[in-house]
Design a protein around this motif. Structure first.
Motif, short mmCIF file in Angstrom:
data_model
loop_
_atom_site.label_atom_id
_atom_site.label_comp_id
_atom_site.label_asym_id
_atom_site.label_seq_id
_atom_site.Cartn_x
_atom_site.Cartn_y
_atom_site.Cartn_z
N UNK A 86 0.59 0.33 -1.38
CA UNK A 86 1.84 0.49 -0.62
C UNK A 86 2.41 -0.84 -0.10
N UNK A 87 3.76 -0.88 -0.01
CA UNK A 87 4.46 -2.05 0.51
C UNK A 87 4.89 -1.79 1.95
N UNK A 88 4.65 -2.77 2.78
CA UNK A 88 4.98 -2.61 4.20
C UNK A 88 5.82 -3.79 4.70
N UNK A 89 6.73 -3.50 5.61
CA UNK A 89 7.31 -4.51 6.48
C UNK A 89 8.29 -5.48 5.86
N UNK A 90 8.80 -5.23 4.63
CA UNK A 90 9.74 -6.19 4.05
C UNK A 90 11.06 -5.48 3.77
N UNK B 253 17.24 -3.84 -2.47
CA UNK B 253 17.15 -2.38 -2.44
C UNK B 253 18.41 -1.74 -3.02
N UNK B 254 19.56 -2.33 -2.74
CA UNK B 254 20.82 -1.81 -3.30
C UNK B 254 20.81 -1.89 -4.82
N UNK B 255 20.24 -2.97 -5.34
CA UNK B 255 20.29 -3.22 -6.79
C UNK B 255 19.05 -2.73 -7.54
N UNK B 256 18.15 -2.01 -6.86
CA UNK B 256 16.86 -1.73 -7.49
C UNK B 256 16.99 -0.92 -8.78
#
Length: 594
Positions: A143-147, A153-156
């Motif tokens: 899991x990814x946390x805190x970034x 995120x808009x372009x994912x």
């Protein structure tokens, strides 16, 4: 009275001391003479099992200096109590869940123990299980946390679409097949940050299930069928239809951002030991071809995909429709028709029942005795998987610890005797109807592990046989086919409108030869069943000595869930050259016995 938590910690301390000091006397005092040990990569860089204390000691003393196990400790992060009583074992048995380190990485384990005053810890092990969980200096990507990066995120979705086209790079791993094994391995690789592309001949994720016959429903309970990293919603029923399962594949691929090319076929491949890369030729959806050079190849086709069509005398003379079970869709297509179903395994039963439900007249021609078990009786084998009370990861670990062949066969024999007693009336009715039952003392579950067939979990077809809605004849009664049916050896003629061949599929060797040539297929040898060391899933999920950088993942959903993370670790270790050279040398004690 001794505190079991203190004793558990003491057992681990003494075990570590014995390994560090090469103290054979101490080691033996920690195990019962008949103790078993199963290791998945942590000590062996392989899947191996050892069936008594002498074998455990011999292997440890041959390899412990290379593995360097240390820092054994009770697993405080285990999802349930890490030290607990085992209700399915002899009274006084406790389970200890632990973690430890090796020179290469991190591992976990489980040991079942009994009180014994001869042990310095007051406990002796009856079952030991160890498993590699990660490599040093390689943290999982999620899991990814805190970034928070708004533009990223808009372009994912655009970024993901570009990444999946592979216009600017080669995949590190090419996975052939997007069934459960293929997508599980892709997910496990993605978690480790390894670039993997899955290709599949079907048009959509889940089509390998979606395109099968309409009446298909999984006969295993919800808990056995959970997907790796993405459990089913609580709304899912205990038994899952093939269409619901197919839809979940689509959810899985999207949710875990897997790189998948549908309508894409693997044509052939060859491995270059000098470059340590494959040359893989694939056919794309538009009919064009592309050549890729991955570092690792995973064959996850779930079998050969080649229907087995037996030589039936005169079948070419039959004037009616002939289809393999692969092409069967619904009994509604056979309303009012007399249908000959060749075979008596699970698919044959499902198809015959579907034909009967839709007003057809099916006759199963049985090619050999079959194990029959009623669904509630079959569920005895699954234990706590029948409930939703215990986390799947916990149950999986306990299950893997007991996948030791002598233990498995002993359990199969016990449960089969119990099941035969529970199913006595069902069996008597079937035999009265002419059905031949396989009375193997190890029962249907052994058949699953040995040949992945030869049994039927009854969900209604057996009652239809007993009622006469499904008629039973034996395959050796067939003399030859005629345009209007079949002539038996006694001269009797049975008229049929259609024939369905529920005769299974060719084995993995067929696809190995098709993809890689006869020499490679011969060198790999038999796939599936038990290997010479007692491990289930022969040549699957584990390193293949005869063919570097190839993994075969072809068993059921639960096996895929258990082993896909280990396949990913094998690949990571191989790509980074983490496996000590001695462990890949012929004759090393870690290698699978021939």
């Amino acid at each position: 009275m001794p505190d079991i938590d203190e004793q558990a910690a003491a057992w681990l301390t003494h075990f570590e001391t014995a390994l560090a000091t090469h103290d054979d006397i101490l080691l033996r005092r920690l195990f019962t003479p008949g103790a078993t040990w199963r290791d998945l990569l942590a000590f062996t860089w392989n899947f191996r099992q050892f069936h008594d204390r002498d074998a455990i000691a011999a292997y440890l003393w041959a390899t412990v200096q290379d593995i360097e196990p240390a820092n054994f400790a009770i697993d405080k992060d285990f999802q349930v109590d890490p030290v607990s009583a085992v209700t399915s074992a002899p009274t006084g048995t406790y389970e200890i869940n632990f973690t430890f380190d090796t020179a290469a990485g991190f591992a976990d384990g489980l040991v079942n123990v009994l009180s014994d005053d001869e042990s310095p810890a007051g406990l002796r092990a009856t079952v030991l299980f160890t498993r590699l969980t990660g490599l040093r200096d390689r943290k999982p990507k999620w899991p990814q946390f805190g970034r928070y990066n708004h533009q990223e995120l808009v372009n994912e979705r655009r970024s993901q679409a570009h990444r999946k086209r592979y216009t600017d790079r080669e995949p590190e791993v090419l996975i052939v097949g997007a069934g459960h094994n293929g997508v599980f391995v892709a997910a496990a690789l993605g978690r480790l940050g390894i670039d993997a592309l899955v290709i599949d001949k079907h048009e959509q994720p889940g089509d390998s299930w979606r395109k099968r016959y309409e009446s298909l429903v999984l006969h295993q309970p919800h808990g056995m069928m959970q997907f790796l990293h993405l459990p089913f919603p609580v709304s899912f029923p205990d038994y899952i239809s093939k269409d619901r399962l197919a839809d979940w594949y689509e959810v899985y691929v999207k949710a875990l951002d897997l790189n998948l090319w549908n309508s894409t076929s693997f044509l052939d491949g060859s491995y270059d030991p000098e470059t340590e890369r494959w040359t893989a030729r694939i056919q794309l959806a538009d009919g064009s071809e592309r050549v890729m050079h991955p570092k690792f190849l995973v064959l996850a086709t779930g079998g050969s995909g080649t229907p087995r069509v037996p030589a039936l005398p005169g079948l070419g003379d039959f004037a009616g429709a002939v289809t393999h079970s692969e092409g069967f869709r619904s009994g509604a297509d056979y309303t009012g028709k007399k249908v000959m179903v060749v075979g008596a395994g699970t698919s044959a039963h499902d198809i015959a029942l579907d034909v009967a439900v839709h007003g057809g007249t099916p006759t199963m021609f049985q090619r050999g005795p079959i194990c029959i078990v009623d669904l509630p009786t079959a569920n005895i084998n699954y234990g706590a998987f029948n409930t939703r009370d215990v986390p799947t990861d916990v149950l999986d670990k306990r299950w893997l610890a007991t996948q030791v062949r002598p233990t498995m066969m002993e359990n199969f024999k016990f449960v089969t005797a119990l099941g035969n007693d529970l199913d006595r009336k069902l069996h008597e009715g079937l035999e009265s109807a002419g059905f031949q039952i396989d009375w193997s003392p190890y029962g249907w579950f052994a058949k699953y592990f040995e040949v992945a067939g030869g049994y039927y979990i009854n969900v209604g077809a057996s009652e239809a046989v007993i009622r006469g809605d499904i008629k039973i004849r034996q395959h050796d009664e067939i003399d030859r086919f005629l345009p209007n049916g079949v002539q038996l050896t006694n001269g009797e003629i049975l008229e049929f409108d259609a024939v369905v061949l529920a005769t299974g599929y060719e084995n993995q060797r067929v696809i190995l030869e098709r993809f890689f040539g006869k020499a490679v297929a011969d060198s790999i040898g038999e796939v599936a069943g038990f290997d010479a060391g007692g491990e289930p899933e022969r040549q699957q999920y584990k390193p293949i000595p005869a063919q570097p950088r190839l993994a075969i993942a072809g068993s059921g959903i639960c096996a895929g869930r258990w082993y896909a993370p280990l396949v990913a670790l094998e690949i990571q270790a191989e790509l980074e050259h983490r496996v000590p050279a001695a462990f890949t040398a012929p004759g090393h004690p870690s290698r699978t016995p021939l």
